[in-house]
Design a protein around this motif. Structure first.
Motif, PDB file in Angstrom:
ATOM      1  N   LYS A  20       0.832  -1.207   0.000  1.00 17.34           N
ATOM      2  CA  LYS A  20       0.000   0.000   0.000  1.00 17.34           C
ATOM      3  C   LYS A  20       0.864   1.253   0.000  1.00 17.34           C
ATOM      4  N   GLU A  33       0.909   4.058  -2.819  1.00 15.10           N
ATOM      5  CA  GLU A  33       0.692   5.472  -2.516  1.00 15.10           C
ATOM      6  C   GLU A  33       1.867   6.318  -2.999  1.00 15.10           C
ATOM      7  N   GLN A  59       1.588   6.626  -6.683  1.00 15.60           N
ATOM      8  CA  GLN A  59       0.554   7.601  -7.014  1.00 15.60           C
ATOM      9  C   GLN A  59       1.053   9.027  -6.769  1.00 15.60           C
ATOM     10  N   THR A  60       1.764   9.197  -5.647  1.00 17.03           N
ATOM     11  CA  THR A  60       2.331  10.525  -5.363  1.00 17.03           C
ATOM     12  C   THR A  60       3.335  10.931  -6.428  1.00 17.03           C
TER      13      THR A  60
END
Length: 580
Positions: A138, A142, A145-146
């Motif tokens: 996860k 993340e 995605q960042t």
């Protein structure tokens, strides 16, 4: 049934324990009566419930209640939220999920932990729950995605920059470009990315670009250079190109940023002779080394215009037509005057009735006749129009098509003077001052162009006529020398590759003849390449400068500004007198 598994749950605990360890999972198996049949020891790694809650025969509801009480439970909302599910509702919700045939989800368990929950209800009524920790995955998702959001933001920032920017990898292939960089090439980003300079520019320029790129990559020292670029639309771009090395050792990149200094390079306001406040100027354009010329004269030609008005342009003395535009609309003035001049007409504009009256008096005093007056609707009702009944008055509007306007002008003038021979090259030379001004002793022909290619002859003619420059064109070097003797022009644009006598030989012949006259005319070479041998031959034959094909209006105007200062001083005086 408090201490043993149901009869229909004949499961080998040893096999389940080994399987859960091998897969890194925690398993919980319940019977059809919602009591625990089997719970792996690793369950407590995810849910720190008392060990007694994991023995076979424990009710599922009691197990879920113990999980809720620990505070580390799937579906826990972030602490910033005020929403809190009560204990009974939470237990009832998860009891319902256990009876679904299939359920999979990734849920937060605490502040920094994420659990993957997979639930299955078999046809026999046995329910199986598999729990695994996916916190690291996860976090990676993340972070990815960042990073993607950061890349998108960086691309948006780069695209918003007015200066062209590009990034190359160690193989000197483009890996990032902004919109401004794509615009000067007239290409999309997809057509540039993954390619090298050799795919986009001439070979000698690509070699020079990559030489500086590799120097930056190897040494880490930045590189700066002033360059002159011709955009794909023919306009000039004067830039200071800077290159930097970025990245980690073994993964370096070259970032190139072209700082646009066009406004500084071409902004001229006032002259030292007139005492006006002079703006910042670049007097030596030689500091700009030739970069890529993206202008294509074939694409720049308005073919439809030539088809519609070509026959009239050929038969009418367009270069002798004097046209005056009366309008208070600056945008209309800039659009129509430039369009008329570009088509060979001699055009200028006045902005109000007072300027129109002053122009009429000055024209009458100088004995100049106007061929046609174009009047904007905002000035059509003024009384000054009555004094222009000797020439046709044509109303114009801002949204009028320029080609249609040209066609109408040619038709009116053809009807008025079908037998009139072409007029000589006009010279407005009018000052709105009653005392008038003496004309400068300018050469009869300002520019002599030596060019054998007919398309290039047309391009030169269109550009020079648009700039209101008197000129003659020679088709070979010998004719250029003969016309130089006859016309004594103020500037010679000499193609280096011509039949009969090439540009080097013609320039040498002119320099030899000048030894007897004591006069030296600037000769600018026009070459398709900027190889060192060509430049050496240019200097050896007596040429003063060089420009590269294809030529553009801004390029020719820069040459005129540099080598015909008298013309530009005269234009400045006329402009100042017209505005006073």
């Amino acid at each position: 049934m408090t201490g043993a598994a149901p009869a229909d749950a004949d499961i080998s605990r040893a096999i389940l324990e080994a399987s859960s360890d091998a897969l890194g999972l925690a398993l919980l198996v319940c019977g059809r009566d919602d009591t625990i049949i089997y719970a792996s020891a690793s369950i407590q790694q995810f849910f720190p419930v008392p060990a007694r809650m994991l023995v076979p025969g424990t009710r599922l509801r009691d197990f879920l209640g113990a999980v809720y009480d620990t505070g580390v439970r799937p579906g826990t909302v972030p602490e910033a939220s005020r929403r809190r599910a009560n204990r009974d509702d939470w237990i009832a919700e998860h009891m319902a999920l256990h009876w679904r045939e299939r359920y999979e989800n990734i849920e937060r368990a605490g502040r920094t932990r994420w659990l993957s929950l997979r639930k299955r209800r078999l046809s026999s009524g046995i329910g199986i729950l598999a729990v695994s920790d996916v916190s690291e995955q996860k976090k990676r998702d993340e972070k990815l995605q960042t990073d993607l959001e950061r890349v998108e933001l960086t691309e948006a920032i780069l695209d918003a920059q007015p200066n062209p920017i590009c990034v190359k990898d160690r193989n000197l292939n483009y890996i990032a470009v902004n919109k401004a960089f794509c615009t000067i090439h007239d290409l999309t980003a997809d057509a540039i990315l993954g390619r090298s300079a050799w795919d986009l520019v001439d070979a000698e320029l690509a070699e020079r670009f990559e030489q500086s790129d590799r120097q930056v990559l190897e040494t880490g020292r930045s590189h700066a250079e002033a360059e002159h670029i011709v955009r794909s639309d023919g306009s000039d771009l004067w830039v200071v190109t800077r290159k930097y090395r970025v990245g980690m050792p073994g993964r370096h990149f070259v970032v190139t940023c072209m700082s646009d200094v066009t406004d500084i390079a071409v902004w001229y306001h006032g002259t030292e002779e007139t005492g006006a406040a002079a703006g910042l100027q670049i007097r030596d354009y030689d500091i700009f080394t030739p970069a890529q010329n993206f202008y294509d004269p074939f694409r720049a030609l308005n073919v439809q215009q030539l088809v519609e008005a070509g026959s009239m342009i050929e038969t009418l003395p367009a270069r002798g037509l004097r046209v005056l535009l009366a309008t208070a609309d600056r945008q209309m003035e800039e659009h129509f005057v430039a369009r008329l001049r570009g088509s060979g007409l001699d055009a200028c504009a006045v902005r109000n009735a007072e300027e129109l009256d002053a122009f009429a008096r000055a024209a009458e005093r100088r004995g100049l006749k106007l061929d046609i007056l174009l009047v904007d609707a905002s000035l059509a009702q003024t009384g000054g129009i009555a004094s222009w009944q000797a020439c046709p008055v044509l109303p114009v509007a801002r949204d009028m098509d320029a080609t249609a306007l040209l066609t109408e002008i040619f038709r009116i003038c053809a009807d008025r003077r079908p037998e009139q021979a072409p007029l000589p090259q006009p010279d407005w030379g009018i000052s709105f001052d009653d005392d008038g001004a003496a004309a400068d002793n300018a050469p009869a022909v300002e520019v002599l162009v030596a060019e054998d290619n007919q398309i290039n002859q047309f391009v030169f003619a269109q550009i020079l006529e648009g700039l209101d420059v008197s000129h003659r064109i020679a088709a070979d070097g010998r004719e250029a020398v003969e016309l130089w003797h006859e016309l004594q022009p103020g500037l010679v644009l000499m193609d280096v590759s011509m039949p009969i006598m090439n540009g080097f030989e013609a320039a040498a012949a002119i320099r030899e003849a000048e030894k007897r006259t004591g006069r030296r005319v600037p000769i600018v070479a026009v070459t398709a390449q900027a190889l060192d041998i060509d430049l050496q031959q240019c200097r050896a034959s007596g040429m003063d400068d060089h420009i590269m094909k294809p030529v553009s209006p801004d390029m020719i105007e820069a040459v005129l500004r540099k080598y015909l200062p008298a013309r530009h001083m005269r234009d400045a005086r006329l402009l100042n007198s017209a505005s006073s």
